[in-house]
Design an enzyme around this catalytic site. Structure first.
Site, short mmCIF file in Angstrom:
data_model
loop_
_atom_site.label_atom_id
_atom_site.label_comp_id
_atom_site.label_asym_id
_atom_site.label_seq_id
_atom_site.Cartn_x
_atom_site.Cartn_y
_atom_site.Cartn_z
N ALA A 93 10.95 -9.29 2.12
CA ALA A 93 10.82 -10.08 1.02
C ALA A 93 11.62 -11.30 0.93
O ALA A 93 11.47 -12.40 0.24
CB ALA A 93 10.85 -9.17 -0.28
N GLU A 105 -4.81 -4.99 -1.98
CA GLU A 105 -5.12 -4.87 -0.21
C GLU A 105 -5.56 -3.30 -0.17
O GLU A 105 -6.50 -2.93 0.69
CB GLU A 105 -3.83 -5.18 0.48
CG GLU A 105 -4.19 -4.75 2.04
CD GLU A 105 -5.05 -5.65 2.67
OE1 GLU A 105 -6.29 -4.88 3.05
OE2 GLU A 105 -4.91 -6.73 2.72
N VAL A 159 -9.40 -1.24 -0.59
CA VAL A 159 -10.47 -0.97 0.41
C VAL A 159 -9.77 -0.69 1.63
O VAL A 159 -8.90 -1.34 2.29
CB VAL A 159 -11.21 -2.24 0.74
CG1 VAL A 159 -12.29 -1.93 1.80
CG2 VAL A 159 -11.82 -2.56 -0.65
N GLU A 199 -12.45 16.03 -2.67
CA GLU A 199 -12.07 16.49 -3.97
C GLU A 199 -12.87 17.90 -4.21
O GLU A 199 -13.90 18.02 -3.76
CB GLU A 199 -12.35 15.67 -4.98
CG GLU A 199 -11.69 14.20 -4.64
CD GLU A 199 -10.14 14.42 -5.16
OE1 GLU A 199 -9.60 15.31 -5.58
OE2 GLU A 199 -9.31 13.34 -4.56
N LYS A 244 -16.44 -0.16 -2.60
CA LYS A 244 -15.33 -0.99 -1.46
C LYS A 244 -16.39 -1.96 -0.91
O LYS A 244 -16.02 -3.29 -0.72
CB LYS A 244 -15.19 -0.02 -0.39
CG LYS A 244 -14.08 0.99 -1.05
CD LYS A 244 -13.75 2.11 0.11
CE LYS A 244 -12.75 3.05 -0.48
NZ LYS A 244 -12.67 4.23 0.23
#
Length: 432
Positions: free
Chosen positions: A33, A129, A132, A190, A205
């Protein structure tokens, strides 16, 4: 340099992964960064449940206002999922001067226009980001790397749970219910798998990708979709015999100036990159007018792949790249040319059809007659003897030439009314 202070809201599987990367690899991430990145707060309702990361106790709180009201925190990561209170929290974070990173596909698919307009009005950014395809950097690829192109089509496997179940059905010969139970036992599915197996997750998505790639603002609920619970082990066997795998395919494609969108189980040719995606993996094939075909493949979910995408967004936000991309793309802004959605009935494809029919002369002719009257041409027929033959019932599989979906649907409804056809006929798209 002054550290960039970060808060993570939601300390579940993904939140734990993000904390793990920020705390255990802080030097590496800060180096990427170009300035220190400091995790200063983690918000969650449950602060005692064991996680796979060691976190200093002073970072943990159940008070969301301690983040919203703290002017020193500049980046907030929303990982609680769902629509509410996520929507209200993100709006409050933006209003209090925070840039937001999120992995919440449902939130963006449902409230993208409102949230992005609020961020623009307030001079803030939203990076997404991880919303999806998990660890696959598809948002950056479309929004940055491929911006010289007009995107012509997207064909994607966007739900790892469904792909795992379909792989089990094919490789182990399992019926759908048994494959689903195995996916639940292993944690891929799930306890309530409806969003995954119904195609809803993939449709959400796809709606995000359609906005990014085509500027199409579409309600994900209006995207035509069929779930994998319609697929049977028999279909897997016939697909294999015909040279195909069955995948839950999400498609966005320009056709005659319109945009075609749909999610459905599809026969995909063996040996093609999409056809060979196995297990819980995701994949996206994009065709651009300049670059041609490009292909992305990787884990679309899971703790660390998704955390990887989230932390990449944190770095981009700290550096300032996210703000530039956010201002430039102007997603969900109603700017630019309008995209007309193609009538689903006009969508053309080859089709796979499977019927259980009475074993007597003339049945194929009756079915072929209905198909012909609906302008559907037969490419090939398979009819095998089965153990049910003693009852006078045999399977009949037909592959068609390209046909429109509307006539195909009408033909199937008419065929199902024939006395010689048992209920439960199956039809699926074919992609070569």
């Amino acid at each position: 340099m002054t550290p960039v202070k970060i808060a993570v809201i939601g300390f579940g599987t993904i939140g734990s992964g993000v904390a793990k990367l920020l705390l255990e690899h802080g030097d590496r991430i800060s180096r990427r960064a170009g300035r220190p990145l400091e995790l200063v707060r983690i918000v969650d309702k449950d602060l005692v449940r064991p996680r796979n990361v060691s976190v200093p106790r002073q970072l943990l709180t159940d008070d969301i206002d301690s983040v919203i009201q703290d002017p020193s925190i500049s980046i907030a990561v929303e990982l609680i999922g769902g629509l509410e209170p996520a929507r209200s929290i993100v709006l409050s974070l933006l209003e209090h001067g925070k840039d937001v990173v999120t992995a919440n596909k449902a939130l963006l698919a449902e409230h993208g226009p409102e949230l992005f307009e609020a961020a623009r009005r307030l001079g803030r950014s939203i990076a997404f980001e991880a919303s999806v395809a998990g660890g696959i950097p598809i948002i950056a690829a479309i929004g940055e790397s491929l911006t010289a192109n007009e995107i012509l089509s997207i064909h994607a496997i966007l739900n790892g749970t469904s792909n795992y179940i379909l792989t089990q059905m094919e490789e182990q010969g399992q019926e759908y219910a048994a494959a689903l139970a195995e996916a639940q036992r292993l944690g891929y599915a799930e306890a309530n798998p409806a969003m995954d197996v119904s195609g809803a997750d993939a449709a959400q998505k796809l709606a995000i990708l359609a906005q990014l790639a085509f500027g199409a603002e579409v309600n994900w609920k209006e995207i035509p979709r069929v779930g994998i619970d319609t697929v049977q082990a028999a279909d897997m066997r016939y697909a294999t015999e015909l040279g195909y795998h069955i995948k839950l395919l999400a498609v966005a494609e320009r056709v005659d100036g319109d945009l075609e969108l749909h999610v459905s189980p599809t026969l995909v040719k063996k040996g093609t990159p999409l056809g060979e995606v196995r297990g819980a993996y995701n994949a996206i094939r994009i065709v651009g007018d300049a670059v041609g075909r490009v292909f992305f493949h990787g884990l679309g979910a899971g703790q660390m792949p998704t955390a990887s995408a989230v932390v990449a967004d944190i770095i981009d936000t700290a550096v300032g790249r996210a703000a530039i991309t956010f201002r430039t793309l102007r997603l969900w802004s109603n700017e630019g040319p309008k995209v007309r959605l193609r009538n689903p009935d006009e969508s053309k494809s080859r089709f796979y059809l499977r019927f259980n029919v009475q074993d007597r002369p003339g049945v194929l002719a009756e079915i072929a007659g209905i198909l012909g009257r609906n302008q559907i041409s037969i490419a090939s027929v398979i009819q095998h003897e089965t153990e049910e033959e003693a009852e006078g019932i045999v399977p009949l599989v037909i592959m068609t030439h390209a046909a429109a979906e509307g006539p195909m649907r009408r033909a199937m409804e008419q065929i199902d009314q024939l006395p010689v056809v048992r209920p439960g006929s199956v039809w699926m798209r074919v992609r070569d």
